[in-house]
Enzyme design. Structure first.
Site, PDB file in Angstrom:
ATOM      1  N   HIS A 179       0.837  -1.196   0.000  1.00  0.00           N
ATOM      2  CA  HIS A 179       0.000   0.000   0.000  1.00  0.00           C
ATOM      3  C   HIS A 179       0.877   1.252   0.000  1.00  0.00           C
ATOM      4  O   HIS A 179       2.033   1.209   0.407  1.00  0.00           O
ATOM      5  CB  HIS A 179      -0.835   0.056   1.286  1.00  0.00           C
ATOM      6  CG  HIS A 179      -1.902  -0.984   1.383  1.00  0.00           C
ATOM      7  ND1 HIS A 179      -2.011  -1.849   2.446  1.00  0.00           N
ATOM      8  CD2 HIS A 179      -2.944  -1.263   0.562  1.00  0.00           C
ATOM      9  CE1 HIS A 179      -3.067  -2.633   2.282  1.00  0.00           C
ATOM     10  NE2 HIS A 179      -3.654  -2.306   1.143  1.00  0.00           N
ATOM     11  N   CYS A 237      -2.084  -0.340   9.974  1.00  0.00           N
ATOM     12  CA  CYS A 237      -3.247  -1.138   9.565  1.00  0.00           C
ATOM     13  C   CYS A 237      -3.945  -1.824  10.723  1.00  0.00           C
ATOM     14  O   CYS A 237      -5.071  -2.291  10.586  1.00  0.00           O
ATOM     15  CB  CYS A 237      -2.870  -2.138   8.488  1.00  0.00           C
ATOM     16  SG  CYS A 237      -1.404  -3.036   8.793  1.00  0.00           S
TER      17      CYS A 237
HETATM   18  C1  CIR Z   1      -3.388  -8.137   3.191  1.00  0.00           C
HETATM   19  O1  CIR Z   1      -2.620  -8.582   2.332  1.00  0.00           O
HETATM   20  O2  CIR Z   1      -4.435  -7.565   2.877  1.00  0.00           O
HETATM   21  C2  CIR Z   1      -3.024  -8.302   4.642  1.00  0.00           C
HETATM   22  N1  CIR Z   1      -2.338  -9.530   4.836  1.00  0.00           N
HETATM   23  C3  CIR Z   1      -2.181  -7.151   5.119  1.00  0.00           C
HETATM   24  C4  CIR Z   1      -2.883  -5.837   5.085  1.00  0.00           C
HETATM   25  C5  CIR Z   1      -2.061  -4.722   5.615  1.00  0.00           C
HETATM   26  N2  CIR Z   1      -2.794  -3.519   5.642  1.00  0.00           N
HETATM   27  C6  CIR Z   1      -2.238  -2.314   5.630  1.00  0.00           C
HETATM   28  O3  CIR Z   1      -1.030  -2.186   5.534  1.00  0.00           O
HETATM   29  N3  CIR Z   1      -3.033  -1.265   5.699  1.00  0.00           N
END
Ligand code: CIR
Length: 256
Positions: free
Chosen positions: A164, A251
């Site tokens: 992201h 996150c």
């Molecule tokens: C994903 O791949 O969606 C999750 N394993 C990790 C999400 C991390 N989110 C973020 O950095 N905002």
């Protein structure tokens, strides 16, 4: 100033979530301990924390930030770009409604992950990534404009090392952006003071200003020293188990 945060306890199937890195499987006991300490730090920063139960239907649902964009002027429920995460918005909606009674939404074919949205005072950087598409960015920009915010997009689709936008930049207040080296030359960041994060510390570029403190991943001494030298007050948090699943500090919570 933030006063509240929403978090969700990681489920026992946390290791079944999405990841693009190969750092081994997360150890659930450590996941829970690191998450507990993260929540404790939010409380120490002055936040009242709403803790949601683990939701085994969605192994990635502890990464609540991706499901909403919460601002001082209104909320937007997102539409996450990974198919396995789409249902997470319905799951978190009741919790968000208790604080934001009329959130706006992102509609198909738009997709937005909250991890791509970086708020810097009255401006929002919207990352175009493999999770947030152009239609989602367009809808979000329109919602933000309605709230009176400006926005611009930053395309990170060619950057293979980040999931992201906020994996690579963080706004920490005082006109200061923490930026991974690879992105620091971007003209969009001209107006800010920049703290560069070297390539070997790039995971730590995802840090979070919460009131008087800045939450930073433990184990990245150069960035920690740079933050302190600039007058910020870092709080170090172990993040190894979340890093294994592509997750950063931001996150794990929605702050508002
Ligand atoms: C994903 O791949 O969606 C999750 N394993 C990790 C999400 C991390 N989110 C973020 O950095 N905002």
């Amino acid at each position: 100033m933030f006063t509240r945060a929403i978090v969700r306890i990681p489920g026992s199937n946390f290791d079944a979530g999405l990841t693009s890195v190969d750092y081994g499987a997360p150890v659930y006991e450590r996941v829970i301990e690191q998450h507990r300490r993260y929540c404790e730090a939010l409380v120490e920063c002055g936040l009242e924390v709403t803790t949601l139960e683990a939701d085994l239907r969605f192994p990635d649902s502890t990464f609540v930030e991706d499901t909403a964009v919460l601002t001082a002027r209104g909320a937007v429920l997102t539409r996450p770009g990974a198919a396995s995460r789409e249902g997470e918005v319905d799951a978190i909606r009741p919790a968000i409604l208790s604080f934001f009674p009329a959130p706006l939404t992102i509609e198909a074919p738009g997709t937005v992950d909250g991890g791509d949205i970086c708020e810097a005072e009255d401006h929002f950087f919207i990352g175009l990534s493999h999770r947030t598409n152009e239609e989602g960015a367009r809808q979000l920009a329109a919602h933000l404009a309605g709230f009176g915010y400006t926005s611009s997009t930053i395309d990170v689709r060619a950057m293979t090392t980040i999931l992201h936008l906020k994996s690579g930049i963080s706004y920490i207040g005082d006109d200061t952006l923490v930026v991974m080296e690879e992105m620091a030359a971007n003209d969009a960041f001209h107006f800010f003071k920049l703290i560069w994060v070297s390539e070997e510390e790039s995971y730590a570029a995802n840090c979070v200003r919460v009131n008087d403190r800045v939450l930073v991943a433990a184990g990245f001494p150069k960035l920690t020293a740079d933050l302190s030298a600039r007058g910020f007050a870092p709080v170090l948090l172990e993040m190894s188990e979340f890093q294994k699943m592509d997750g950063g500090l931001s996150c794990l919570s929605l702050r508002f």
